[in-house]
Motif scaffolding. Structure first.
Motif, PDB file in Angstrom:
ATOM      1  N   GLY A   1       0.803  -1.225   0.000  1.00 16.12           N
ATOM      2  CA  GLY A   1       0.000   0.000   0.000  1.00 16.12           C
ATOM      3  C   GLY A   1       0.826   1.261   0.000  1.00 16.12           C
TER       4      GLY A   1
ATOM      5  N   GLY B   1      -4.264   3.133   4.626  1.00 15.80           N
ATOM      6  CA  GLY B   1      -3.002   3.688   5.080  1.00 15.80           C
ATOM      7  C   GLY B   1      -3.181   5.107   5.567  1.00 15.80           C
TER       8      GLY B   1
ATOM      9  N   GLY C   1       1.205   2.501   3.655  1.00 16.10           N
ATOM     10  CA  GLY C   1       0.245   1.432   3.877  1.00 16.10           C
ATOM     11  C   GLY C   1       0.168   1.049   5.338  1.00 16.10           C
TER      12      GLY C   1
END
Length: 471
Positions: free
Chosen positions: A143, A206, A188
């Protein structure tokens, strides 16, 4: 206008020309809310408040933005240590910060945005950077999204850093980075972090990186291009360098002037909570220094100079301010408070010269000398004109003794009322002793007051008192 400011980006003092005639937009990097403010943070507030007052005095309509960072690694670490939600800690410190600024007569900003309130704008900027090939999502399903430092040929223009000499960023774990110098735009979620400290995004849940927050808030409140971006010298690299790089890479012209203030040091290090050397308003109050005197201390040096803090230096500044205050009090007793007026030419020239408050105070002290001479000679016209000039200069520095912000508010004001009543009672006893020609008793009252730190001065209008040094 004739104001000239030192621009960090060009390393030169430049004529300040607003982007839009009659208007100016200023963005100041505010406090990260992992802890309450110390006086080093408050220097920033005072310095840019003086800039804002001077811009307003020049007839400009100032939009002043000062953000707070309410989501960040250190704040999450504090939340874990204390077993509290991160937003609870952030809000508590935000309240303390606002109170400290009010205490020091720092004007409230036009807007004070929080980072967590601008996630959509951050997503929009990050998507623009990815589309322009200046950023990339990590290829490991973490992420994370990173800014590609090598994609920006102008990286380092603000700080003078050469990209090849830039060390690896250490503020994130570096999952999926292509280059260790790249910095995070979006982080993330990590298993050890609280679920409430993340938001959905196109790249997974995130939270924002530190630098993208300010770019988004500048854009939201001041537009693609604005006049002045401010902050401490310690923010030039990497924070402001990264702000500049990502903003311009996203197509935003961004700040036209970069104005940085010097740091407040304690010993050989800048003041900071992580260093264990932070002093706050409670420490200052314990020294018997009033908020107006602390503001005078913080505003007196040139904003770009380093302040080497000591209790002794703060005390000396407090004594210097009390001399100024003493003139204002004596002049008001003689001719009344009057009002504010034109700025003396020497003061204006100093302020236009890169906000040289040190030289501006020299002009103020010249006027003060003339005012004290006028008091000694009983020249009411000269007293009146000098009082207007002195109060006008003090007002532009935010330290006018007659400013309601400093007059009779809060615990200090209540304490002053009590002291006033007690001293008035003692002075009445002294007056009665003098009336019956009991000089020993009258002198005894004055000596007792002096030992308590109260200096009595006999004037044609009756006795007046000030706080002085104890015997």
């Amino acid at each position: 206008m004739t104001l000239r400011l030192y621009d960090t980006a060009t390393r030169s003092v430049r004529d300040f020309v607003p982007l839009q005639p009659g208007k100016v937009g200023v963005y100041l990097c505010g406090l990260t809310l992992q802890g309450p403010p110390h006086i080093g943070h408050l220097r920033s507030g005072v310095n840019y408040d003086v800039l804002r007052r001077w811009l307003t005095h020049a007839g400009l309509d100032v939009t002043f933005i000062r953000n707070v960072t309410d989501i960040e690694d250190k704040l999450l670490a504090k939340a874990e240590e204390q077993g509290r939600p991160f937003w609870s800690i952030a809000y508590a410190n935000e309240v303390i910060l606002a109170g400290a600024y009010r205490t020091l007569n720092v004007l409230p900003p036009t807007y004070e945005p929080r980072a967590t309130g601008h996630i959509p704008e951050m997503h929009e900027l990050i998507e623009a950077l990815i589309e322009a090939k200046h950023a990339y999502p990590a290829g490991d399903d973490s992420g994370d999204v990173y800014f590609d430092v090598q994609s920006d040929p102008d990286y380092g223009v603000l700080s003078g850093q050469q990209p090849d000499a830039v060390q690896a960023n250490t503020d994130e774990p570096g999952r999926g980075k292509r280059d260790p110098r790249d910095f995070a735009l979006w982080k993330g979620i990590k298993p050890e972090e609280p679920a409430g400290a993340s938001w959905p995004s196109p790249w997974g849940r995130g939270r924002p990186g530190w630098h993208i927050e300010c770019s988004a808030m500048c854009w939201r409140y001041l537009g693609a291009e604005f006049d002045i971006h401010g902050g401490g010298l310690d923010l030039v690299f990497p924070h402001h360098e990264n702000e500049l790089a990502q903003s311009r890479a996203a197509g935003l012209p961004f700040a036209r002037y970069w104005v940085h203030h010097g740091l407040l040091n304690l010993g050989d290090s800048k003041m900071g909570k992580s260093l264990g050397n932070a002093l706050d308003l409670a420490h200052v109050a314990g020294l018997g220094v009033r908020p107006v005197e602390l503001r005078y201390y913080l505003a007196s040096p040139h904003y770009r100079s380093r302040i080497d803090y000591s209790d002794e230096a703060l005390g000396e500044a407090a004594v210097a301010y009390r001399r100024i205050e003493g003139f204002v009090q004596r002049a008001v007793e003689r001719v009344g408070p009057g009002g504010l007026g034109a700025v003396p030419a020497a003061f204006a020239a100093a302020m236009d010269d890169d906000l040289n408050t040190s030289a501006a105070l020299a002009a103020l002290h010249d006027a003060l000398r003339d005012g004290n001479n006028a008091l000694a000679e009983g020249d009411d016209d000269a007293i009146r004109s000098t009082l207007v000039a002195v109060r006008t200069m003090l007002d532009l520095l935010g330290v006018d003794p007659l400013d309601p912000a400093f007059a009779g508010s809060g615990q200090d004001g209540e304490l002053r009322d009590v002291v006033d009543a007690l001293v008035a009672l003692a002075l009445e006893q002294r007056t009665q002793a003098r009336a019956r020609k009991d000089w020993a008793a009258a002198d005894g009252v004055r000596d007792q007051l002096r030992r308590a730190g109260v200096v009595v001065e006999d004037t044609p209008h009756g006795p007046r008192w000030t706080i002085g040094e104890q015997d």
